[in-house]
Design an enzyme around this catalytic site. Structure first.
Site: not given
Lengths: 314, 337
Positions: A233, A257, A153-156, A231, A262, A280, A175-176
């Site tokens: 990695r 994505d 739950l960071g910025r993105i 979205i 890749e 991507h 999250s952690r």
């Protein structure tokens, strides 16, 4: 400053390369791919900055070969292709491109979820192929109101949550550690998150701990009515497990994505109509690509002028 | 279905349960998922002329005096002439979001109430509109074709898309569907403006009386209004030129809201940037020029097609009928604006 030698690792964005060329003595690593040894012999000690991205970053080998490297400016927010420990050891500064791409990546996450659940791409193909003349398409799955579980739950992740809330989706996350200023439900264990949501979105950074964080157990917990959106990695997901779950109907669908290898996503997915696959493109809008490039340039200029970096990582 | 009823049941049910006519074109059926007929039969005595061996007109006239309510399936028309065959009719229950197939003035003059189904569908239609918009701007379907076509390894760069945040979104028709679209896109930090028959006093978004003015001040137009005489071809060439070369049109209303021939020309000439279309003038026919364009996303009139929508529709249908037969207020009656 025109004499300052900067190495860009792979083709990333024409505008960025042009802007770098007007300001620095720019070297393009791919121009020397047939004569790498010679290139490094001649220029390695002049190179003071590396501009990398999610495809080719700055690994230990590259950093070791550049004795006077001062800064790595990544054309990405993800840092998984940069050997941060090595940079710390050598006192090399690192910058990335946070915030400017948050909206685009979050938009794509929601767009992929809508595309998978509502079968937007399949419907588009149904019309293009002329099949509508022969009969109606079937039903899709409603998106609004579905429970969304966010990994990271960071910025993105927060931007994705904000958007999903407008669709009345209940939000939970893993999250952690629990985040202090949110009402979203927290799960310490990602398997519990997957068991308690219908759409699981991966939005965390790739580290040793989060490698394959979406494994068979998580996929099974998400289940045949569950959907995975990635979205972040490719390496966040155990891709062979994901593929077999999709082929066997143990997972409802996926919007992807990013992939482990890749630009070659698993071909077994190409025939499935419950997956959406994009190359991507999370931050690939004209506006954001330019904003990211400007941030890379600004960080480099700040560094070489002795001013504070705009978006330092270390 | 007449075959479901034994003579006994028919005797019992016709005395106990209210009569509801199922008005449908022969090829249309009430949804089977969830099973509409089964559920309705537990509350009402359903009459379906197409399920009777008796000729249609004779079946209808024989039952006419007992028919106070009808369900019209999908876009099965309800014309003034048809209404004349049902002198006791008090309620038409629509099962689609749109009502352009129902003669509303004729209903009004007979005092027949009409209910629609927008509230059952509005979330799904809004989701479809947003899904189409993100797809057009970020090229999702086009990129998906690119990957499946095994073009990614060979072609290193894929064309860039367009950022959604900050786009000026103009909603044509701010009813239940338009409002849901506005709520969603506000969360993406789009700015919202709208056009509709009348300004809505409690709505915070800027109002434009004229769709052309809305288009001049928007980057995206989303069509969510009903199809009427006034709104036919409301998006014409002038509106599209006003929207501009980067402009995107999303249509989840009716095909005839847009001058489709002009739309095709504007797309081919680059006069507008792209389109996401769930509806067309002559479904299931789609202008063939659109089939090869990458800046267009096409959908076969599926905006409402989720099991959840149908479940909501069934509940709304039953609720409106029950309210009518117990003289209570209808849930989704169409007002006489």
């Amino acid at each position: 400053m025109n004499n300052t030698c900067v190495l860009v690792t792979c083709p990333m964005f024409t505008y960025l390369e042009q802007e770098l060329e007007t300001r620095f003595n720019l070297f393009k690593l791919w121009d020397h791919s047939s004569s790498k040894a010679e290139f490094f012999n001649n220029y390695s000690s002049s190179i003071k900055a590396v501009v990398g991205n999610t495809k080719v970053g700055a690994d230990a080998k590259l950093i070791d070969s550049l004795p006077n490297l001062e800064i790595v400016a990544s054309y990405s927010v993800g840092l998984d292709k940069i050997d941060l420990d090595k940079c710390k050891q050598r006192g090399i500064k690192v910058t990335n491109t946070p915030d400017v791409l948050t909206d685009d990546v979050a938009d794509l996450a929601i767009g992929l979820a809508l595309a998978v659940l509502r079968k937007v791409c399949v419907c588009d193909q149904f019309v293009r192929s002329g099949n509508w003349i022969n009969g109606d398409f079937g039903l899709a799955t409603k998106f609004s109101g579905k429970s969304v579980g966010i990994v990271g739950l960071g910025r993105i992740g927060s931007a994705i949550a904000k958007r999903a809330e407008a669709f009345q989706c209940p939000i939970s996350y893993h999250s952690r550690s629990k985040k202090p200023n949110t009402n979203y439900k927290y799960y310490l264990n990602i398997v519990d998150l997957a068991a308690n949501c219908e759409i699981l979105v991966v939005a965390c950074a790739l580290t040793e701990e989060t490698h394959h964080i979406v494994n068979r157990k998580v996929i099974d917990a998400l289940g045949p009515k569950g959907f995975l959106i990635n979205i972040a990695r490719g390496a966040h997901v155990d891709e062979p497990e994901l593929v077999s779950a999709l082929l066997e109907g143990r997972l409802g669908g996926a919007g992807l994505d990013v992939f482990e290898n890749e630009p070659e996503p698993p071909e077994q997915l190409f025939a499935l109509d419950n997956v959406v696959l994009v190359p991507h493109v999370g931050s690939d809008t004209g506006e954001t690509s330019k904003a990211m490039a400007d941030l890379v340039i600004s960080n480099l200029e700040a560094h070489f002028k002795g001013k504070p970096l705009l978006t330092p990582v270390i | 279905m007449a075959t479901k009823e034994t003579d006994n049941q028919q005797q019992r049910s016709s005395q106990e349960l209210p009569v509801v006519l199922v008005n449908r074109l022969p090829s249309f059926r009430l949804p089977s998922k969830p099973p509409f007929e089964d559920d309705l039969l537990s509350h009402f005595h359903l009459l379906d002329p197409h399920d009777s061996p008796e000729p249609y007109d004779s079946f209808l006239s024989r039952h006419a005096s007992s028919i106070r309510a009808l369900i019209t399936v999908g876009t099965t028309p309800v014309t003034a002439e048809f209404l004349n065959l049902l002198p006791c009719l008090g309620l038409v229950v629509g099962t689609s979001a749109g009502l352009d197939h129902i003669d509303l003035p004729a209903c009004r003059s007979r005092g027949i109430a009409v209910t629609n189904a927008s509230s059952a569908f509005s979330e799904d239609v809004a989701d479809c509109a947003v899904g189409l918009l993100i797809d057009v701007l970020r090229r999702i379907s086009s990129a998906d074709r690119f990957v499946r076509g095994r073009m990614w390894p060979a072609k290193k760069e894929y064309p860039l898309g367009f950022k959604l945040r900050g786009k000026r979104v103009g909603i044509v028709g701010l009813g239940s569907i338009g409002s849901e679209v506005a709520t969603r896109l506000s969360a993406f930090d789009c700015s919202i403006a709208y056009s509709s028959r009348k300004k809505k006093p409690s709505v915070p978004f800027p109002f434009y009386a004229n769709v052309g003015d809305l288009a001049s001040n928007s980057d995206v137009l989303i069509l969510c209004c009903a199809l009427t005489e006034e709104t036919t071809h409301i998006v014409n060439k002038d509106v599209m030129i006003a929207l501009g070369k980067q402009g995107v049109i999303i249509n989840v209303g009716r095909g005839y809201l847009i001058d489709e021939k002009e739309l095709v020309q504007c797309l081919l000439r680059g006069e507008i940037g792209g389109a996401g279309l769930d509806v067309f003038e002559n479904e299931p026919n789609v202008p063939k020029e659109l089939l090869g364009l990458d800046n267009v996303v096409l959908s076969p009139h599926r905006a409402v097609m989720t099991p959840e929508s149908f479940e909501a529709l069934l509940q709304l249908t039953v609720a409106n009928l029950k309210a009518f037969f117990s003289n209570k207020p209808l849930l989704s009656v169409v007002s006489n604006e």
